[in-house]
Design a protein around this motif. Structure first.
Motif, short mmCIF file in Angstrom:
data_model
loop_
_atom_site.label_atom_id
_atom_site.label_comp_id
_atom_site.label_asym_id
_atom_site.label_seq_id
_atom_site.Cartn_x
_atom_site.Cartn_y
_atom_site.Cartn_z
N ILE A 1 42.29 39.93 36.58
CA ILE A 1 43.08 39.23 35.57
C ILE A 1 43.20 37.77 36.00
CG2 ILE A 1 45.22 39.20 34.26
CD1 ILE A 1 43.80 41.87 34.08
N ILE A 2 42.85 36.87 35.11
CA ILE A 2 42.98 35.44 35.39
C ILE A 2 44.07 34.86 34.48
CG2 ILE A 2 41.86 33.17 35.21
CD1 ILE A 2 40.83 34.65 37.56
N ASP A 3 45.01 34.13 35.10
CA ASP A 3 46.00 33.40 34.32
C ASP A 3 45.86 31.91 34.60
OD1 ASP A 3 46.97 33.14 36.88
OD2 ASP A 3 48.94 33.99 36.47
N ASP A 4 46.82 31.10 34.16
CA ASP A 4 46.67 29.66 34.31
C ASP A 4 46.64 29.22 35.77
OD1 ASP A 4 49.28 30.40 34.67
OD2 ASP A 4 50.14 28.71 33.59
N LYS A 5 47.39 29.88 36.63
CA LYS A 5 47.40 29.49 38.04
C LYS A 5 46.07 29.81 38.71
CE LYS A 5 52.38 29.79 38.68
NZ LYS A 5 52.51 28.32 38.80
N ALA A 6 45.55 31.01 38.45
CA ALA A 6 44.25 31.38 39.03
C ALA A 6 43.13 30.53 38.43
CB ALA A 6 43.98 32.87 38.80
N TYR A 7 43.28 30.14 37.18
CA TYR A 7 42.24 29.36 36.50
C TYR A 7 42.06 28.00 37.15
CZ TYR A 7 39.66 27.19 32.65
OH TYR A 7 38.72 26.55 31.88
N ASP A 8 43.13 27.46 37.72
CA ASP A 8 43.07 26.14 38.35
C ASP A 8 42.28 26.15 39.66
OD1 ASP A 8 44.51 24.98 36.33
OD2 ASP A 8 46.45 25.28 37.33
N LYS A 9 41.99 27.34 40.17
CA LYS A 9 41.21 27.46 41.41
C LYS A 9 39.76 27.72 41.06
CE LYS A 9 45.19 29.50 43.80
NZ LYS A 9 45.70 30.70 44.53
N PRO A 10 38.87 26.77 41.24
CA PRO A 10 37.47 26.96 40.85
C PRO A 10 36.78 28.00 41.72
CG PRO A 10 37.73 24.92 42.07
CD PRO A 10 39.11 25.44 41.84
N PRO A 11 35.88 28.81 41.16
CA PRO A 11 35.14 29.78 41.96
C PRO A 11 34.17 29.09 42.89
CG PRO A 11 34.27 29.70 39.75
CD PRO A 11 35.49 28.84 39.75
N SER A 12 33.92 29.72 44.01
CA SER A 12 32.99 29.14 44.98
C SER A 12 31.56 29.31 44.49
CB SER A 12 33.16 29.83 46.34
OG SER A 12 32.78 31.20 46.24
N ALA A 13 30.67 28.51 45.06
CA ALA A 13 29.25 28.62 44.70
C ALA A 13 28.70 29.99 45.08
CB ALA A 13 28.46 27.52 45.40
N GLU A 14 29.18 30.54 46.19
CA GLU A 14 28.74 31.87 46.63
C GLU A 14 29.13 32.93 45.62
OE1 GLU A 14 29.37 35.01 50.35
OE2 GLU A 14 30.29 33.01 50.38
N LEU A 15 30.35 32.82 45.10
CA LEU A 15 30.81 33.79 44.12
C LEU A 15 30.02 33.67 42.83
CD1 LEU A 15 32.75 36.00 43.28
CD2 LEU A 15 34.43 34.25 42.69
N LYS A 16 29.71 32.45 42.41
CA LYS A 16 28.91 32.25 41.21
C LYS A 16 27.53 32.90 41.36
CE LYS A 16 30.92 27.94 39.46
NZ LYS A 16 30.63 26.51 39.14
N GLU A 17 26.92 32.72 42.52
CA GLU A 17 25.59 33.30 42.75
C GLU A 17 25.66 34.82 42.76
OE1 GLU A 17 22.03 33.26 46.14
OE2 GLU A 17 23.76 31.91 46.31
N LYS A 18 26.69 35.36 43.40
CA LYS A 18 26.86 36.81 43.45
C LYS A 18 27.05 37.39 42.06
CE LYS A 18 29.93 40.34 45.38
NZ LYS A 18 31.15 40.59 46.21
N GLN A 19 27.86 36.70 41.22
CA GLN A 19 28.10 37.18 39.87
C GLN A 19 26.83 37.10 39.03
OE1 GLN A 19 30.21 38.90 38.59
NE2 GLN A 19 29.67 38.75 36.42
#
Length: 221
Positions: A195-213
């Motif tokens: 679950i992503i809300d406004d607080k979590a949304y402000d934290k950008p995903p890492s490049a590693e996480l983007k590649e994994k996804q």
């Protein structure tokens, strides 16, 4: 003789009144049934998009008039296309119905879950602020993860991603859903099953996480 005629007339009028009352009650019942069918998704027995939009309008009015804050969670089952491709649409339908049943048993009686299209659902949490809404949504996700769909010949685990927002007085329905959809997209991007809300949304995903996804998406869809 006149008394007898008056008595018979009175009896006839009472019968007619009872018949008219019975007919009126039956019409009310049929109208209520038709209204329910028009506002209900037949597969999941959840309210449908039309009912969801109506409820959002009511909640926004309550917010503006009485400061009754509420939250919205836009939910989407993860990799649902893969479920249909691997197990067939009949199993996919069972997953949707099972998710709806499990959600209704997990959520509060006052909460409102609607199926608004495909594998997408809208959860409305009345009189609830963001800090209260997040653990409620997370409890639903944890319950779904811990309770896969058991069929006679297979087990179907599944999860969902969600975008959670607290409504603002200046929101309209379109803006409300656009904000929730933005956070839902972020939940998908950052690994799903969260679950992503406004607080979590402000934290950008890492490049590693983007590649994994990206690898996970290619393998599942």
């Amino acid at each position: 003789m006149g008394g007898l005629l008056s008595f018979l007339t009175l009896r006839r009028n009472r019968r007619q009144q009872r018949a008219m009352h019975s007919t009126h009650q039956e019409l009310l019942r049929l109208n209520s049934q038709l209204s329910h069918l028009a506002d209900t998704d037949t597969l999941t027995q959840c309210p449908n998009r039309r009912a969801a939009y109506s409820r959002l309008g009511q909640e926004l009015l309550q917010l503006r008039s009485y400061d009754q804050y509420f939250c919205v969670v836009l939910l989407d089952l993860d990799f649902f296309k893969a479920v249909n491709d691997r197990h067939g649409h009949d199993v996919g339908d069972q997953v949707l119905a099972y998710f709806s049943h499990t959600a209704r048993n997990t959520l509060r009686a006052s909460d409102f879950l609607a199926r608004i299209g495909g594998e997408e659902f809208l959860l409305i949490l009345p009189e609830t602020r963001r800090a209260q809404a997040l653990p409620l949504a997370q409890r639903l996700l944890d319950t779904i993860i811990a309770n896969p769909l058991y069929l006679s010949d297979k087990t179907i685990p599944f999860t969902f991603s969600g975008g959670l927002i607290e409504a603002h007085k200046e929101d309209d329905i379109q803006h409300l859903l656009q904000r929730a959809d933005r956070y839902l997209y972020a939940a998908k991007l950052r690994g799903r099953s969260q679950i992503i809300d406004d607080k979590a949304y402000d934290k950008p995903p890492s490049a590693e996480l983007k590649e994994k996804q990206a690898r996970k998406t290619n393998n599942n869809e």
